[in-house]
Design a protein around this motif. Structure first.
Motif, short mmCIF file in Angstrom:
data_model
loop_
_atom_site.label_atom_id
_atom_site.label_comp_id
_atom_site.label_asym_id
_atom_site.label_seq_id
_atom_site.Cartn_x
_atom_site.Cartn_y
_atom_site.Cartn_z
N UNK B 858 0.84 -1.20 0.00
CA UNK B 858 0.00 0.00 0.00
C UNK B 858 0.88 1.25 0.00
N UNK B 859 1.93 1.22 0.85
CA UNK B 859 2.80 2.40 0.92
C UNK B 859 3.59 2.58 -0.37
N UNK B 860 3.97 1.49 -1.00
CA UNK B 860 4.71 1.61 -2.26
C UNK B 860 3.80 2.23 -3.33
N UNK B 861 2.53 1.80 -3.33
CA UNK B 861 1.59 2.31 -4.33
C UNK B 861 1.30 3.79 -4.11
N UNK B 953 11.21 4.02 -1.87
CA UNK B 953 11.04 2.64 -2.30
C UNK B 953 11.30 2.54 -3.78
N UNK B 954 11.45 1.31 -4.22
CA UNK B 954 11.66 1.09 -5.65
C UNK B 954 10.31 0.91 -6.31
N UNK B 955 10.07 1.65 -7.36
CA UNK B 955 8.80 1.54 -8.05
C UNK B 955 8.92 0.51 -9.16
N UNK B 956 8.23 -0.60 -9.05
CA UNK B 956 8.30 -1.59 -10.12
C UNK B 956 7.62 -1.09 -11.39
N UNK B 957 6.70 -0.15 -11.23
CA UNK B 957 6.00 0.39 -12.40
C UNK B 957 6.92 1.32 -13.19
#
Lengths: 420, 1003, 80
Positions: B858-861, B953-957
Motif C-alpha cells: 500500500x505504501x509503495x503504491x 522505495x523502488x517503483x516496479x512500475x
C-alpha cells in the motif's frame, strides 16, 4: 598543624589516608547571604551552579549568589538517571547538547572532581519500521552535524547487548538501533557538587535554605529578590528553578509555557555487571543502564497528568517494568530496590527556555523537562555568557521565549518516543 | 584446613518451648556453597545456617569483609545469599526471610574466586585509601584511564549475579478494597485489628513473616492468667476466624501511595498445600483503603564500635528468638553488650540453652531493673558501666574476642580488658520503625531520649501503633494498638465511635529505659571511628560520616548521597537511628533528620510488578476479522495491531513480494484488509457546521453522496490528521482516515464538541470496529465489481463518490478514493460478514489475477502516487503548506481549529521545508527514510542540510527508486541537484514534483 | 494512583481509566495560565467509561481531589 588539602588527586588521597582524612576542607562554603550582588541566580541545581561557575571562571564576575530554597542540587539534578548523549534531531538541539557533551568529556579535569562521566555507549532500539525511519533520520542529522552517532544493524546490537532477548518471536522484533559510542552516563550529584566546589573557590556565594519569594522590579528594570532571609539587590537575575520558575515570573506578567509533570525512575538491587551500554527503547517504552555499583537504573514515561509531586503514581512503574522484562526477561526474579520521582518542567516543544524575560536584567533558564542533566555544562556555559554580556549567544537564540508566538518551535518530541 | 563445624542446635527438651517452630521429625537436606548440611522443616535459611555453624555468609559490598547473620528479619543487612539453580536461581535473598526447603542450594555472593578464598578481601586492605566517595577525588588523570578504573570498579560492584534464563514462574495482581489496612501482625497489629473488626469494618492485616505474633514469643509472662504466647495464639485464631479480617502472611507492604493505595507484595509459600498446582510465585495486591495503621514495630539497634561487623556478632533479641523458635545457639562462648534490659533476658535464655555467658556488658552506670538483679543474683559475670570498644578475629575473620572498656575512664588503656568469645550479642535499645509513613510525605521526629525517630504529624487516615509509636511494653502496646484501631474506625465512619478498651491483666516484666548511645568508646580516636560500621550493607563507618561532615556534606540528603548511607537493599533500616545519634553529637546545632523513605519497604521482584504483562500478554495483539484468513502474511507491528505487510510466496523476499503485489495491482486488481481504516459517524443537525469548524478544509458545500479529502490541524496549525469526509445524508457524515488512528481522531472530535461547543447538536460515533472494510485497487476494479451483485452502481462509481446499499448480499458502504493513483473502492460491511466477503471476492477475482496485498505494498503504491502518509511525512511539525496542500486550507473561513496557529509568521516563512519528490541519479539506489539531503557532501561537518527523505522505495512500475522528501523551500528548487551520503559517498539526486505517476502513466 | 469518580456515569476507578486534559474552561480562557502549587480545576475524560469530559478539582502537590462535576454544572458561580 597540617595544611588543609584542597586539590583532589591520588597523591592527596594517599597523603590524607595517612592522616585519617582529617585535612579535607568543605567542598563549598556555607555562605550567608549578603544584601547585594552583581548577579543573583535563583536555584542551585546543576544549571544554576554551572552558570555561576562559568560567570566567575570565564567572565571574571565573582560577585554572584546562587540562592537555593532547599539543599544544593536537590531538585531534578538529584533525581535524574544521569544519561549523557547529544544525538538529537534538530540542529539547534545538536548545537546545544553537543557543546554540553563535549564539555562533559573533560569536566572531571576542568573541575578537579571526578564526575564519573562514563561513555559506555548508548543504544536506542528500533522495533518498528517507523521507529527505524525516525532513528535513521536522527542518525543522518547527526552525521551531517558532526555528532558521532549512527545506525547499527541487529547483529551489532546483539554483540553490544548479548543478553537482549529480541528474536523474531517478539511482539516488537528488533530492526536495528541508533548508536552513540560516546553516550553514557555521569554521576548526577557529583556534577552539582563539583561545580559548586569550584564556583565557591572562585568566590561565588551558594546560599542554601534561602527561598526566593518574589522578584522585585522597578519599572522596566529588575532590582532584586525578596527571600526567606531578607531582600537581596541585584541588577541581573536569572531564574533557573525548573517547575518553580513560572509562579516566580507570573507576577511580572511573564507566562512561561511550562507544565510540571512527575517523572519517576528506579533502581534494582546491585548486580554483577551484565549490561554495558545504556539501552533505550521507544516501542516498549523504557530505558536502562547499569552503574558501577551494579544497580540497574531504569526509567520510562512521565505520570499522566500535571503534578508538582515527587511521589509518583504506580501505573508508570508497572508499565516500565513490563517493558524492561520484554527486553530482558531474565530480570523477572531481580528486585526493585527503590523508586522515586521528580517534578519536571515540560515545554510544548520539549526544548528549554533560555533568554531574557520581562523586565530588563531578568533572564530564565528552565523548561529542560526530562532531559536537562546532560545539558548542564553547555547550558551553564552559554547562559553565563548571556548574563555577562547582556547578549544572547547565537547557540541560545533559538531557545528564546518568543519562539512560540513566532511559530518557530524546536520540536524534539516528534523524534523522542522515550523520555530521558 | 577447614574448621570442624559444631552443631549449634540445642537438643530437644521435654516440656520446653525451645525450637517450637521446627519439626525435628522432618529433617531437610540442603547445601551451602556445595557443602551438604541438615536442617529441619520450619527452619529459615538463616536459622539452618546458624545451626550448622556457618559464621561467614558473605563478603561485604565495598571492603569484602566477612559478614554473618546479624538479625532475624528484613532489617538484616548482611544475610544476603543466592538460592536455587538454573532458571530459578535467585540472587540477593535475605536468608532470614526464606523458609528452608528440601534440597535447597544456597550460595554466598560477592566472593571471588570462591567463598573460601575471597581475593576481594585484599581490597579491604586498601580501606584507608577509600574514604566515602573517594572515586570523585581520583581517577581523573590521564583522561582515558577513567575507562580502565571504571571497568575495575564495575567488576567489583554488584552483589548477586543475574539469573541466566527466563523466569519459568508466574506472577499475578489482585485488586482489593478495604476499610482499614494494618501493617504488621505483632501485638499492636492484632489489637488494632480486633478494635477495627469490632466495628464491623473490613480489615486487611498484612504480616511480613509467615506467622503472626511479632516478637511476643521472645518474652515470658502471663496475660489474663494465660502464658503470653498462648494468649497471643488464641487471639490470632479468633482473628483468623473473623469474616471481617483478612490476614495475609509472607506479605510486605511495599509502598503507600496517594488516594489510599497500598502495594502489597505477597510471597507464596511453595511448600504450602493450599495453593493450586500452577500457583503464582508472588502476588501484588493493589489495595485501596480508607485508613492505614502502621504496627511495624521497632528495630533493635546494633552498637557502633570498632570492628563491630564480624561474623559472630548478632542482635541480642534476634539470638534469643533463634533459640526459642529454632533451637539454635549463635555460639558457645557469648559476651552480651546491652544498653537496656534485653541483654539480660537473652543471657538468661542462652544460659538455659547451654551457652556459656562469658560476660554481660551493661553500658548503663547504674542498672536497676529486675532482670539485672536476677542475673546478678545468679552470678552471671557482669561489667556495668562498660562498653565493647573493639573485637579480635579468628583465622576466617570471625569473632574471636571482645575488648571491653569502662565508660567512666573514657579510653584509659589500663581499664580495658579482653574476653575470648565466639559470639557477641548487642542490644542498643529499640528504634521505632514507622518508616512507611515517609512514603506519604510524613517526616518523623528524632527523640533524643529514645535515640530514634517517632512519628510526627501524620497525613489524614494514617495512624501508628505499638513499638512503631515508641511503646515497647506489652501492656502499652496492646492499649496503643486498640487506640489506633479505634481512631481508624472513627476516621472511616466519619463519626465518633465509642469502644470499650478491653482490660487485661498483664504480667510481663517491664524493662528499664535503655540508654541511647552513639559511637563507642564515647571518646573515640579517628582510627576507631574509621572501623566502626553504622551501615553494614554499604560499609559506611562513623569515620566516613565524619569526613562527609568535614567536607560539608552534612545535610541529610547530601550525607546519604556522599557516603551511600542507607542506600542498600535493606534501606538502612538498622542504620537510621544510629546514624542520627552520631550526627546529633557531631552537629549539636542541627536537629537530626532522616532522608526521604522511598518505596519499596523491602525489595520486590520485577516479575511481580509486571504481573501477567509478559510474553504474549505484554501488549496483546489486536486482530481484525480477517486475521485467520491472512495467516500467509508477513506481519508488521502497527500500534495495537500487526496487520499484513506483504503476502510472500515461498522463496520470495519481502521486497520481491512488494514488487510483485504492486505490479499486480497496477496491472489488474488487489485486495487489502482495510478494517483498521478509521470510520467515524458524525450526525445531527449541526454535524456539517461541526466538521467545518474542525477541518481546515472547506466542507460547507459538500453534497450528499460525495466525499472530500480534508485536513485537521492541531492548535498550533500543524497537520494532525487527514481524512476523507463523505456526506451520507444531509445530517450524517462518515469520516474515513488512515489505519489505526480511530482513537486519536475520535478523542479530538469529542474534545472540541464537549468542551468548546456544547451547544452544537450532534453525535460522534466511532464505527471503526463495527464495520469490516476491504480496499480494492487497480485498473480492473470496475470489471470485478460489474460482476458483483449490488444495488449500488459500484462499477460506474467515480472518484469521490459515496453510497450505501447492498453489496454481494450484505449491507455495505462504498467510497471511491485515489490514494494509490489507480481506481480504488473501499467497501465496508458489518464486521462479521467480512470474512465471507473476502473469500467471495478472492474467488470472483481469480480470473482477473486478484492479489492480496499488505501495508508495505500500500505504501509503495501511494508513494508512486505521490500521496503523503501521516506517519511518514508528518511528525507534528508539518503544516498543510509544507505538504503542498495549501489549496486544502480555506483561509477565509472565520474559524477552524489551528487557524490562529497557522497564521503565525514562522509557519509560512519561505525557508520551511516542502514536500517534494527526489529522484536519485542512480535509479537502483533507494535512499532510506530518514536520509538527509545536502548540497555539498564533501564539506566537513557541520554541513548544510536542506531536507530529509520521508518515504522511499523502488517503483516496479516506473522501474526506478522514488522518494518523498521535506526540503527547505523545496517547491522553488524543483530540478536542483542534492546529495545523499551513503557509505561515505555523496550520491546525487534531483528534486522533482511529487507527481511521479498519474492515471497509470509516469509523468 | 488517583481514584476518580466520574460525575456523569458514576463509575469510580483508577486513574488509568481516565485521561487528563488540561485546565478547565474553554481553550481561550485557559491559555497562558500558570499551574500553581495548589488546587487546580481541570478537564478529565472518562475514557474507559462513558466518554464524557468532566471537571475535577485536584491539588497538584498532594493530589487530593476535592470535587468533580459535569460540564455546565460547575459547583462555583464565577469563572475560574
Amino acid at each position: 598543624m597540617r595544611r588543609p588539602t584542597r586539590r583532589y588527586s591520588i597523591l592527596s588521597l594517599l597523603k590524607e589516608a595517612r592522616h585519617g582524612h582529617s585535612g579535607w576542607v568543605e567542598a563549598w562554603r556555607k555562605a550567608e547571604p549578603r544584601s547585594s550582588y552583581d548577579v543573583v541566580i535563583v536555584g542551585a541545581g546543576g544549571h544554576g551552579i554551572a552558570t555561576a561557575y562559568y560567570l566567575a571562571k570565564l567572565h571574571g564576575i565573582h560577585n554572584v549568589a546562587v540562592l537555593e530554597k532547599g539543599w544544593l542540587g536537590g531538585g531534578n539534578t538529584a533525581r535524574n538517571t544521569g544519561i549523557i548523549r547529544s544525538n538529537y534531531l534538530r540542529r539547534e538541539s545538536m548545537a546545544l547538547y553537543g557543546l554540553s557533551h563535549s564539555l562533559f568529556e573533560h569536566l572531571s579535569q576542568e573541575l578537579d572532581f571526578n564526575v564519573m562521566f562514563t561513555p559506555r555507549g548508548l543504544v536506542e532500539l528500533a522495533h518498528t519500521r517507523q521507529e527505524l525511519a525516525e532513528l535513521s533520520r536522527i542518525a543522518d542529522a547527526n552525521r551531517h552535524f558532526g555528532i558521532k552517532s549512527w545506525m547499527i544493524p541487529t547483529s551489532e546490537v546483539h554483540s553490544l547487548l548479548p543478553s537482549l532477548d529480541q528474536g523474531s518471536h517478539k511482539r516488537f522484533p528488533l530492526l536495528g538501533a541508533l548508536y552513540q559510542p560516546r553516550g553514557g552516563f555521569a554521576r548526577h550529584d557529583a556534577v552539582a557538587w563539583a561545580y559548586a566546589r569550584m564556583a565557591s573557590q572562585l568566590g561565588v556565594d551558594i546560599v542554601e535554605n534561602c527561598g526566593v519569594e518574589s522578584i522585585i522590579a522597578d519599572g522596566e528594570r529588575i532590582v532584586g529578590v525578596q527571600t526567606s532571609r531578607g531582600r537581596i539587590d541585584a541588577g541581573t537575575i536569572m531564574v533557573a528553578a525548573a517547575g518553580e520558575s513560572p509562579p516566580l515570573l507570573a507576577p511580572l506578567g511573564v507566562n512561561l509555557p511550562i507544565e510540571p509533570v512527575t517523572l519517576q525512575a528506579f533502581v534494582s538491587e546491585p548486580l554483577k555487571p551484565f549490561l554495558n551500554p545504556v539501552v533505550m527503547s521507544g516501542a516498549v517504552h523504557g530505558y536502562i543502564s547499569q552503574t558501577a555499583k551494579g544497580e540497574l537504573v531504569i526509567g520510562g514515561g512521565t505520570d499522566a497528568y500535571p503534578s508538582h509531586s515527587r511521589r509518583g503514581a504506580w501505573p508508570p512503574i508497572e508499565d516500565t517494568v513490563a517493558a524492561m522484562l520484554e527486553l530482558f526477561p531474565f530480570l523477572s526474579r531481580v528486585r526493585l530496590m527503590r523508586h522515586w520521582g521528580g517534578s519536571v518542567d515540560i515545554t510544548p516543544d520539549r526544548s528549554p527556555l533560555i533568554g531574557p524575560a520581562g523586565p530588563s536584567g531578568l533572564y530564565v533558564n528552565c523548561g529542560w523537562g526530562t532531559g536537562g542533566f546532560k545539558a548542564i555544562p553547555g547550558s551553564g556555559f552559554v547562559t553565563a555568557s548571556m548574563l555577562a554580556t547582556g547578549k544572547v549567544p547565537p547557540i541560545a537564540v533559538p531557545f528564546g521565549l518568543e519562539r512560540f508566538a513566532a511559530g518557530r518551535m524546536i520540536d524534539e518530541s516528534a523524534a523522542s518516543g522515550v523520555i530521558h | 584446613m577447614a574448621r570442624a563445624r559444631r552443631n549449634l542446635r540445642v537438643p530437644e527438651k521435654e516440656g520446653s518451648n525451645i525450637g517450637r517452630l521446627i519439626d525435628r521429625t522432618q529433617p531437610i537436606s540442603f547445601t551451602f556453597n556445595g557443602r551438604a548440611m541438615k536442617g529441619f522443616a520450619g527452619d529459615t535459611v538463616a536459622s539452618a545456617l546458624i545451626a550448622n555453624d556457618v559464621r561467614r555468609l558473605t563478603s561485604s559490598f565495598k571492603y569484602h569483609r566477612p559478614r554473618g547473620v546479624l538479625g532475624i528479619g528484613s532489617d538484616d543487612p548482611n544475610a544476603i545469599v543466592e538460592i536455587g539453580v538454573g532458571d530459578r536461581r535467585t540472587p540477593n535473598l535475605n536468608a532470614t526471610q526464606v523458609l528452608l526447603a528440601p534440597d535447597m542450594r544456597i550460595a554466598s555472593q560477592n566472593v571471588w574466586p570462591s567463598p573460601r578464598l575471597d581475593l576481594g578481601g585484599l581490597i579491604g586492605r586498601l580501606k584507608p585509601l577509600m574514604p566515602p566517595s573517594f572515586q570523585y577525588k581520583t581517577f581523573k588523570w590521564p583522561v582515558p584511564t577513567w575507562r580502565v578504573y571504571e571497568k575495575a570498579l564495575r567488576t567489583l560492584g554488584g552483589i548477586g549475579t543475574v539469573p541466566g534464563a527466563a523466569d519459568p514462574d508466574r506472577y499475578e495482581h489482585i485488586h482489593v478494597d478495604a476499610d482499614v489496612l494494618i501493617v504488621g501482625g505483632g501485638l499492636a497489629g492484632i489489637a488494632a485489628a480486633e478494635a477495627a473488626s469490632a466495628a464491623d469494618l473490613k480489615v486487611v492485616l498484612v504480616e511480613e513473616t509467615h506467622r503472626l505474633g511479632g516478637i511476643a514469643d521472645g518474652y515470658d509472662g502471663r496475660v489474663d492468667g494465660k502464658p503470653l504466647l498462648d494468649w497471643v495464639q488464641n487471639k490470632v485464631r479468633n482473628l483468623a476466624a473473623s469474616r471481617d479480617v483478612h490476614i495475609l502472611t509472607n506479605a510486605g507492604v511495599a509502598g503507600l501511595y496517594d488516594h489510599g493505595l497500598a502495594i502489597i507484595h505477597e510471597r507464596l509459600d511453595p511448600n504450602a498445600s493450599v495453593e493450586p498446582e500452577n500457583a503464582p510465585r508472588e502476588r501484588i495486591w493493589k489495595l485501596r483503603t480508607k485508613a492505614v495503621i502502621l504496627a511495624t514495630g521497632a528495630h533493635e539497634k546494633p552498637l557502633v564500635f570498632p570492628d563491630n561487623d564480624r561474623p559472630g556478632i548478632m542482635l541480642a533479641t534476634a539470638a534469643r528468638l533463634y533459640l526459642r523458635r529454632y533451637g539454635v545457639l549463635p555460639g558457645q562462648r557469648v559476651v552480651i553488650a546491652t544498653t537496656g534490659d534485653e541483654g539480660y533476658r537473652t543471657a538468661a535464655d542462652l544460659a538455659a540453652g547451654g551457652a556459656e555467658i562469658v560476660r554481660v556488658v551493661d553500658l548503663r552506670l547504674d542498672p536497676d531493673g529486675s532482670l539485672f538483679h536476677i542475673m546478678k543474683a545468679r552470678g552471671t559475670p557482669l561489667a556495668v558501666g562498660s562498653a565493647p570498644v573493639g573485637t579480635t578475629k579468628g583465622k576466617k575473620g570471625e569473632l574471636a574476642g571482645v575488648t571491653i572498656a569502662n565508660r567512666l575512664t573514657l579510653d584509659g588503656p589500663a581499664l580495658r580488658s579482653h574476653a575470648d568469645a565466639d559470639t557477641l550479642l548487642v542490644s542498643g535499645g529499640w528504634g521505632p520503625a514507622p518508616f512507611l509513613a515517609g512514603h506519604l510525605g510524613a517526616r518523623l521526629v528524632f527523640d533524643e531520649e529514645l535515640g530514634g525517630f517517632r512519628p510526627g504529624e501524620l497525613p489524614g487516615g494514617l495512624f501508628v501503633a505499638g513499638a512503631a509509636n515508641g511503646k515497647f511494653h506489652a501492656a502499652e502496646v496492646l492499649e496503643d494498638g486498640w487506640r489506633a484501631g479505634s481512631i481508624a474506625v472513627e476516621h472511616v465512619l466519619g463519626s465518633s465511635w465509642s469502644s470499650v478498651v478491653p482490660s487485661h491483666s498483664i504480667e510481663v516484666t517491664a524493662d528499664d529505659d535503655a540508654e541511647p548511645v552513639g559511637m563507642l568508646p564515647d571518646v573515640a580516636t579517628a582510627a576507631e571511628r574509621a572501623t566502626a560500621f553504622v551501615d553494614l550493607q554499604n560499609d559506611v563507618t562513623i569515620g566516613d560520616l565524619d569526613i562527609a561532615i568535614r567536607e560539608g556534606y552534612s545535610a541529610p540528603e547530601h550525607l546519604k548521597r556522599y557516603t551511600t548511607l542507607g542506600q542498600g537493599v535493606d534501606q538502612g533500616k538498622l542504620a537510621v537511628a544510629n546514624a542520627a545519634m552520631v550526627m546529633a553529637k557531631a552537629l549539636p546545632n542541627a536537629t537530626p533528620a532522616h532522608t526521604t523513605f522511598r518505596p519499596p519497604w523491602t525489595p520486590i521482584t520485577f516479575g511481580a510488578i509486571a504481573g501477567t504483562r509478559r510474553g504474549v500478554l505484554f501488549k496483546p495483539v489486536r486482530e481484525t476479522p480477517l486475521t485467520a484468513l491472512t495467516s500467509d502474511a508477513l506481519r508488521e507491528p502497527l500500534g495495537l495491531w500487526r496487520p499484513p505487510a506483504v503476502f510472500p510466496r515461498p522463496g520470495e523476499s519481502r521486497e520481491e513480494a512488494v514488487r510483485r503485489e504492486a505490479r499486480s495491482v497496477r496491472n489488474g486488481v488487489g485486495l487489502f484488509d482495510a478494517t483498521l481504516g478509521v470510520k467515524i459517524a458524525v450526525q445531527g443537525p449541526d454535524a456539517a457546521q461541526f466538521l467545518d469548524r474542525m477541518s481546515a478544509t472547506n466542507l460547507a458545500d459538500l453534497e450528499v453522496g460525495r466525499s472530500r479529502f480534508a485536513l485537521f490541524l492541531d492548535n498550533d496549525g500543524f497537520v494532525l490528521e487527514d481524512a476523507v469526509i463523505a456526506r451520507a445524508e444531509n445530517d450524517r457524515f462518515i469520516v474515513s482516515a488512515g489505519i489505526g488512528r480511530a482513537d486519536n481522531l475520535c478523542a479530538w472530535f469529542e474534545r472540541w464538541r464537549q468542551r468548546e461547543w456544547p451547544d452544537l447538536n450532534l453525535f460522534i460515533t466511532d464505527e471503526t470496529e463495527r464495520w469490516g472494510q476491504l480496499l480494492l485497487a487497480g485498473p480492473r476494479v470496475p470489471e470485478l465489481l460489474a460482476a458483483a451483485s449490488s444495488d449500488i452502481d459500484i462499477a460506474g462509481f467515480e472518484t469521490d463518490s459515496y453510497a450505501e446499499g447492498e453489496f454481494m448480499g450484505t449491507t455495505a458502504r462504498a467510497l471511491a478514493t485515489r490514494y494509490t493513483a489507480t481506481p480504488e473502492v473501499e467497501i465496508a460491511v458489518p464486521a462479521g460478514h467480512l470474512p465471507s466477503l473476502w473469500e467471495q471476492i478472492t474467488e470472483a477475482g481469480k480470473p482477473l489475477g486478484i492479489t492480496h496485498f499488505g501495508t508495505d505494498t500500500l505504501h509503495r503504491l501511494r508513494l508512486e502516487g505521490g500521496a503523503f502518509d501521516l506517519d511518514h511525512e508528518t511528525d507534528g511539525s508539518v503544516t498543510p503548506y509544507d505538504l503542498g496542500l495549501g489549496d486544502l486550507v480555506k483561509v477565509d473561513k472565520p474559524f477552524f481549529v489551528g487557524k490562529e496557529g497557522l497564521e503565525r509568521p514562522g509557519m509560512t516563512r519561505s525557508s520551511r521545508r516542502h514536500l517534494v519528490g527526489v529522484l536519485t541519479e542512480d535509479p537502483s539506489f533507494v535512499p532510506p527514510p530518514g536520509a538527509h539531503l545536502v548540497l555539498d557532501p564533501d564539506h566537513a561537518p557541520p554541513r548544510r542540510v536542506v531536507g530529509h527523505v520521508t518515504s522511499s522505495g523502488y517503483s516496479p512500475t516506473l522501474r526506478r527508486s522514488l522518494a518523498l522528501a521535506l526540503i527547505s523551500a523545496g517547491e522553488r528548487h524543483i530540478g536542483d541537484r542534492v546529495f545523499i551520503v551513503s557509505s561515505g559517498e555523496g550520491l546525487p539526486a534531483i528534486i522533482s514534483s511529487t507527481a511521479f505517476f498519474s492515471n497509470g502513466e509516469p509523468t | 494512583m488517583l481514584m476518580i469518580r466520574c460525575p456523569v456515569c458514576g463509575i469510580a476507578a483508577d486513574e488509568t481509566e481516565f485521561t487528563s486534559g488540561g485546565l478547565y474552561g474553554r481553550l481561550e480562557e485557559t491559555e497562558n495560565r500558570v499551574i500553581p502549587r495548589d488546587v487546580v480545576r481541570e478537564w478529565w475524560l472518562c475514557a474507559r467509561g462513558c466518554g464524557t469530559w468532566f471537571g475535577m478539582a485536584r491539588h497538584v502537590v498532594n493530589q487530593r481531589v476535592t470535587a468533580t462535576w459535569a460540564a455546565g454544572d460547575e459547583p462555583w458561580d464565577g469563572r475560574h
